[in-house]
Design a protein around this motif. Structure first.
Motif, PDB file in Angstrom:
ATOM      1  N   ASN A 156       0.766  -1.287  -0.130  1.00 43.70           N
ATOM      2  CA  ASN A 156       0.128  -0.023   0.156  1.00 43.70           C
ATOM      3  C   ASN A 156       0.856   1.139   0.060  1.00 43.70           C
ATOM      4  O   ASN A 156       0.795   2.223   0.855  1.00 43.70           O
ATOM      5  CB  ASN A 156      -1.035   0.078   1.311  1.00 43.70           C
ATOM      6  N   PRO A 157       1.638   1.347  -1.344  1.00 43.38           N
ATOM      7  CA  PRO A 157       2.417   2.558  -0.940  1.00 43.38           C
ATOM      8  C   PRO A 157       2.027   4.022  -0.927  1.00 43.38           C
ATOM      9  O   PRO A 157       2.397   4.903  -0.337  1.00 43.38           O
ATOM     10  CB  PRO A 157       3.286   2.405  -2.459  1.00 43.38           C
ATOM     11  N   ASP A 158       0.478   3.997  -1.493  1.00 47.67           N
ATOM     12  CA  ASP A 158      -0.145   5.185  -1.571  1.00 47.67           C
ATOM     13  C   ASP A 158      -0.547   5.444  -0.054  1.00 47.67           C
ATOM     14  O   ASP A 158      -0.575   6.799   0.048  1.00 47.67           O
ATOM     15  CB  ASP A 158      -1.175   5.176  -2.656  1.00 47.67           C
ATOM     16  N   GLU A 159      -0.964   4.788   0.551  1.00 49.25           N
ATOM     17  CA  GLU A 159      -1.252   4.772   2.056  1.00 49.25           C
ATOM     18  C   GLU A 159      -0.234   5.489   2.722  1.00 49.25           C
ATOM     19  O   GLU A 159      -0.518   6.253   3.604  1.00 49.25           O
ATOM     20  CB  GLU A 159      -1.662   3.660   2.800  1.00 49.25           C
ATOM     21  N   ILE A 160       0.911   4.949   2.522  1.00 55.93           N
ATOM     22  CA  ILE A 160       2.034   5.460   3.116  1.00 55.93           C
ATOM     23  C   ILE A 160       2.317   6.849   3.088  1.00 55.93           C
ATOM     24  O   ILE A 160       2.883   7.747   3.644  1.00 55.93           O
ATOM     25  CB  ILE A 160       3.548   4.676   2.980  1.00 55.93           C
TER      26      ILE A 160
END
Lengths: 292, 292
Positions: free
Chosen positions: A44-48
């Motif tokens: 979940n790179p976008d969440e980070i």
DNA sequence: AATAAAATGAACCGTATGTTCCATTTTAGC
DNA sequence: GCTAAAATGGAACATACGGTTCATTTTATT
């Protein structure tokens, strides 16, 4: 914490790809909770990139402090520094054609009207590739290639708008040393050629709405003669789909009434090269890639 | 501030495109400093997405409070709400194929090897479109379409790998009511057909290294007979380039030794539809677009 | 030119943020 | 199974953030 400085002598990643490699490299040696965060981060790179430490921690099922420990384990001085890398990743993505088409300050046209037409086709192609990438089913693909692999001769069936794809498949199969037969109307020999096909062969049939009657009819005949049909079409209700042993639904975007062929082409090449790879006995498994 | 609520009865934008439209719409009526922020926001959307109110304010040359006022002018209840829209914009961008090719957890393959092949072709196509979008020259395009517009008959010249493009052009021109003639080897009539062409016609010649000798030779003959040649090729040193009145350099990415055709296809469609639009006397200027 | 209204700048405030700290639990070594 | 070390949970903390307020400047109106 100072004793850590010496162990991390390598420069810490400033870009996402390097960071990903670093995480994967150390994955085995990471503590349980830290590893949990690592997995979540890569998934979940976008969440980070956008979330707060608290929100991310909740989503990942850990304490906020674990996020900071994760960052520090990798050598960053805090969660914020690590987060920068995830943000850079989103920044770097080049603007899409769709955006380029509409992002024009004011109402003045950017570029000539001809340029806008080409941009339109580029956008349609790009969009089609996108959709294909999301919707393509691995299993369907494998089954199709498996069938083609077992075929003595691969017949290719397409008319009108789909014909360029068929001719490209025929060309590629020829180059790869796979026996194939392109069925075209021009020669007027279609019926004879079709009558040669047996259950030991296979057919790739390509047609989109409005479906060329010749393609549909020939696919029906071939199917009735137990020749396995691989269909590339645009809907589950396509007449081709019912005759097919395996069928692909390809949604091509259009511009100015002309649909793109980009996704269909990519799929066609995938089938073609996939068969060739399989026949090579998977010896030279990794083929050249022009990336970079 | 409450008197504002009634004037803003329209739903406020949740996506970037709508927001951009709203800003452009009100641009004239915005106060100086607010307009300054508006311009900055559209020019640097990534900054808005990631920066803090303070950092953005400094970059834009205004006070932080002006940012909040800007957001409120548009109907949002604060800067944070506005920022969400800019963040969503980045979120929505789907991951690129390049990324998908490399983003594989651990060393285990994600998806089958067949899937990886298709992804490879998708990536090559996508990359080709990208390069085309950056390198295409508006003036070259305009000149090519202008020449084609003046032609009585458009001859299309291509063999082997380029042939699918040619057949697609022929199909599209036919549908658009533009007279064209596809020159292929199969019929064996190439020399006769070529001899009919005059300076009142035009040729689209497509060939990439290694150049098909038939295509080169025929282009040479046509050029010598004063038939204007539009070439689509891959290098300034291409034999086609020297015979051409206008030529396009198209850099197609390849995967597994097979070059993409995506960019060439898009350009071909651009030329085709461009001519048709011109011949329609630019009456129905805006053609349908499937965006959305 | 005088006055009202809008816009702007800058200090202020409450809050939500990333970070640290420490008690507790888990793991590793002998 | 005991001890030391590492890892974890959870609360406490300092701060940086967005938002508010108000004095001042600018613009519009008469």
């Amino acid at each position: 914490m100072d004793d850590m400085a010496e162990t991390i002598s390598e420069a810490l990643p400033r870009d996402f790809e390097a960071l990903r490699a670093l995480i994967l490299d150390r994955r085995q040696s990471l503590p349980k909770r830290i590893a949990q965060v690592a997995a979540y981060a890569l998934d979940n790179p976008d969440e980070i990139a956008f979330g707060t430490a608290a929100s991310i921690a909740t989503s990942a099922g850990v304490q906020p402090s674990t996020l900071i420990r994760f960052a520090q384990h990798l050598g960053y001085d805090g969660f914020t520094s690590l987060q920068q890398v995830f943000r850079e990743r989103l920044r770097e993505r080049t603007t899409s054609y769709e955006e380029r088409l509409t992002v024009v300050r004011g109402d003045a046209d950017e570029g000539t009207s001809n340029r806008r037409i080409v941009d339109g086709f580029l956008a349609a192609a790009s969009k089609s590739l996108d959709v294909m990438s999301r919707n393509l089913d691995d299993d369907t693909l494998d089954r199709a290639i498996d069938i083609l692999n077992g075929a003595e001769t691969i017949y290719i069936l397409a008319r009108r708008r789909s014909y360029p794809v068929a001719s490209y498949i025929a060309y590629a199969l020829g180059k790869l040393g796979v026996r194939s037969q392109l069925i075209e109307s021009a020669s007027g020999l279609s019926p004879e050629i079709i009558s040669f096909a047996s259950s030991r062969d296979a057919v790739i049939a390509i047609s989109f709405s409005p479906y060329a009657s010749a393609t549909v009819e020939e696919a029906r005949i071939l199917s009735a003669n137990n020749v396995p049909v691989i269909a590339i079409t645009d809907s589950a209700f396509s007449p081709l789909a019912q005759f097919a042993k395996v069928w692909f639904e390809v949604a091509e975007a259009d511009f100015g009434g002309f649909r793109s062929l980009a996704a269909t082409m990519a799929l066609a090449m995938g089938l073609t090269v996939g068969v060739a790879e399989l026949r090579r006995g998977r010896k030279g498994k990794k083929s050249a890639n022009s990336k970079g």
